[in-house]
Design an enzyme around this catalytic site. Structure first.
Site, PDB file in Angstrom:
ATOM      1  N   ASP A 210      -5.335   1.904   5.466  1.00  0.00           N
ATOM      2  CA  ASP A 210      -5.256   0.583   4.833  1.00  0.00           C
ATOM      3  C   ASP A 210      -6.564  -0.185   4.957  1.00  0.00           C
ATOM      4  O   ASP A 210      -7.524   0.281   5.591  1.00  0.00           O
ATOM      5  CB  ASP A 210      -4.099  -0.202   5.483  1.00  0.00           C
ATOM      6  CG  ASP A 210      -3.399  -1.104   4.472  1.00  0.00           C
ATOM      7  OD1 ASP A 210      -2.223  -1.461   4.717  1.00  0.00           O
ATOM      8  OD2 ASP A 210      -4.007  -1.428   3.438  1.00  0.00           O
TER       9      ASP A 210
ATOM     10  N   ASP B  51       0.679  -4.849  -3.377  1.00  0.00           N
ATOM     11  CA  ASP B  51       1.974  -4.302  -2.978  1.00  0.00           C
ATOM     12  C   ASP B  51       3.065  -4.549  -4.013  1.00  0.00           C
ATOM     13  O   ASP B  51       3.159  -5.633  -4.583  1.00  0.00           O
ATOM     14  CB  ASP B  51       2.428  -4.942  -1.653  1.00  0.00           C
ATOM     15  CG  ASP B  51       1.563  -4.482  -0.489  1.00  0.00           C
ATOM     16  OD1 ASP B  51       1.864  -4.876   0.643  1.00  0.00           O
ATOM     17  OD2 ASP B  51       0.599  -3.742  -0.741  1.00  0.00           O
TER      18      ASP B  51
HETATM   19  C1  GAL Z   1      -0.375  -3.504   3.214  1.00  0.00           C
HETATM   20  C2  GAL Z   1      -0.085  -2.238   2.399  1.00  0.00           C
HETATM   21  C3  GAL Z   1       1.394  -1.972   2.458  1.00  0.00           C
HETATM   22  C4  GAL Z   1       1.807  -1.765   3.914  1.00  0.00           C
HETATM   23  C5  GAL Z   1       1.377  -2.991   4.761  1.00  0.00           C
HETATM   24  C6  GAL Z   1       1.613  -2.739   6.224  1.00  0.00           C
HETATM   25  O1  GAL Z   1      -1.723  -3.779   3.153  1.00  0.00           O
HETATM   26  O2  GAL Z   1      -0.532  -2.420   1.052  1.00  0.00           O
HETATM   27  O3  GAL Z   1       1.710  -0.824   1.679  1.00  0.00           O
HETATM   28  O4  GAL Z   1       1.220  -0.592   4.392  1.00  0.00           O
HETATM   29  O5  GAL Z   1      -0.003  -3.275   4.571  1.00  0.00           O
HETATM   30  O6  GAL Z   1       1.250  -3.848   6.982  1.00  0.00           O
END
Ligand code: GAL
Length: 468
Positions: free
Chosen positions: A196, A274
């Site tokens: 991430d 997301d």
């Molecule tokens: C976001 C990501 C999500 C999930 C989340 C976890 O940045 O896009 O899919 O992984 O973090 O905190």
């Protein structure tokens, strides 16, 4: 494709991105340190040809859309998903990866922090009291593969998250953790890493000046992202264990992973922010992801984010079964990874019917590995996408992005068949209805619905009557 292993150093830092609000994770109780894994002799680095790791879009499960970092995300849940994959036929239908998302490790803001004295990430002792290898071993014992989550910055994205590969309080020149984390993942038996893009300290890199993602903006931030992800990819390669690598930059408008992820050896990359369980979120993601078909190739996938099929509506708008079928249809025709994002212990028969539609899955998993694309400009909310398939068939999705029923029509020639006078055999992949056509392809599509047809040129010489 082979990659040279290049050691890259990050030379500057400023803050990027803040952790999105997320559910509260488990209490950070004092943790029994993860038994230090015996350091194996450094394996001879293997330059795995990435096209070998995911010849079709990855399929599987990820807990995030179902649990965020709530306490229900734990060893028992992950093992249950693996068991349900086997008992319901999901594994046999192609769902292969059981992936864990944020908060699997001890929270950075807990009393002991995320790492032990040797710098190893410590699994959250409440969620994963037996460690990560035990979970991976169980998933493997069910004939499945195991994925884990990490972050390119100082801390993962959720408020209760853990150290990223740069470690807490990173400044240029500090120790970094790509190698130690990659080796731990290999030692645990990890088969896939989602990496991430939160809390990434970059300096002298101006934020992207174009406030939206489309048209994308390329700039130094994008290039820094590429170097950070390449460093992690190379660390994973150096372990010698074939590990699928996902670039997840959560829709940062200053970063365009589709421009470079394949080149640094990633198998797939998120293209947007997301997804939420509602039609507006899903349809906006689909509309942007479908503009990136040129960046996809076999073994390298645009990732429109994890499935929301089976989840209750989030936020405003609607999330009907028809809309969830559209979601599954569009992700399939776009050759996006299909990662189930719902708690399968509570899945309804309707949810399972969608997730187990083997005809639609076959379109997504077709060995030709080509992302479907629009065959003409969108008018009146009518999206017509065609996906060529290895056996010469063509899959076509007729998506009605309006609130009124519409007749959507195209033709065998428009979707890509040669302009000959032929007869076509068609199968509706949701109703399973078979039909014959001399070339016109049309359907009455409900509001927010999608009809998916698999169109085959009738075998034999052209010119015979349509029905023999
Ligand atoms: C976001 C990501 C999500 C999930 C989340 C976890 O940045 O896009 O899919 O992984 O973090 O905190």
């Amino acid at each position: 494709m082979r990659r040279a292993f290049i050691l890259l150093a990050l030379t500057s830092i400023v803050a990027v991105g803040s952790a999105p609000a997320g559910a509260v994770g488990a209490p950070g109780s004092p943790a029994a340190a993860q038994p230090a894994a015996a350091e194996p002799a450094a394996a001879e680095p293997v330059a795995v040809d990435a096209d070998d790791l995911t010849p079709t879009p990855p399929m599987g499960f990820n807990n995030w859309n179902a649990t965020f970092c709530r306490a229900e995300f734990n060893e028992s849940m992950v093992k249950s998903m693996a068991d349900i994959f086997v008992s319901t036929g999901l594994r046999d239908a192609g769902y292969e990866y059981v992936n864990m998302d944020d908060c699997w490790a001890r929270p950075q803001n807990g009393p002991l922090g995320s790492r032990d004295a040797q710098g190893h990430l410590v699994p959250d002792p409440v969620r994963f009291p037996n460690g990560i290898k035990a979970v991976a071993d169980y998933v493997h014992s069910r004939g499945l593969k195991f994925g884990i989550y990490h972050d390119a910055g100082t801390k993962t994205c959720n408020g209760q998250g853990f150290d990223g590969v740069l470690g807490q309080g990173y400044v240029a020149g500090n120790r970094r953790y790509e190698q130690i984390d990659a080796q731990d993942f290999a030692n645990w038996g990890v088969d896939l890493v989602k990496h991430d893009w939160c809390n990434v300290p970059l300096s002298q890199v101006p934020p992207c000046t174009i406030p939206t993602q489309n048209p994308p903006c390329s700039g130094p931030r994008n290039l820094k992202a590429r170097e950070l992800y390449r460093t992690m990819r190379d660390a994973l390669d150096a372990t010698g264990r074939p590990i699928v690598f996902q670039v997840a930059t959560l829709g940062d408008p200053g970063v365009q992973p589709w421009e470079w992820a394949a080149d640094i050896g990633a198998q797939y990359w998120r293209t947007t922010g997301d997804i939420r369980a509602n039609y507006t979120s899903m349809s906006n993601i689909a509309k942007f992801n479908m503009t990136l078909a040129d960046y996809q190739r076999p073994g390298r996938w645009n990732d429109a984010d994890m499935l929301q099929v089976g989840n209750a509506r989030e936020g405003s708008g609607t999330w009907t079964l028809t809309e969830q079928e559209t979601h599954f249809s569009l992700w399939s025709i776009m050759a996006s990874p299909l990662l189930i994002g719902t708690d399968l212990r509570r899945a309804t028969p309707e949810t399972m019917d969608i997730l187990l539609n083997k005809d639609v899955i076959a379109v997504n998993q077709d060995p030709l590995g080509v992302q479907g694309r629009l065959v003409r400009p969108v008018t009146n909310g009518q999206y017509v996408l065609a996906k060529p398939l290895e056996n010469g068939d063509i899959a076509v999705a007729l998506w009605n992005d309006t609130l009124s029923e519409q007749r959507i029509s195209t033709s065998a020639v428009e979707i890509g068949f040669p302009a000959a006078r032929d007869v076509y055999l068609m199968k509706d992949l949701w109703s399973k209805k078979l039909s014959v056509s001399r070339g016109e392809i049309a359907a009455t599509v409900p509001p927010h619905g999608t009809v998916v047809l698999r169109v085959k040129l009738r075998p034999g010489p052209p010119g015979r009557p349509p029905v023999e």
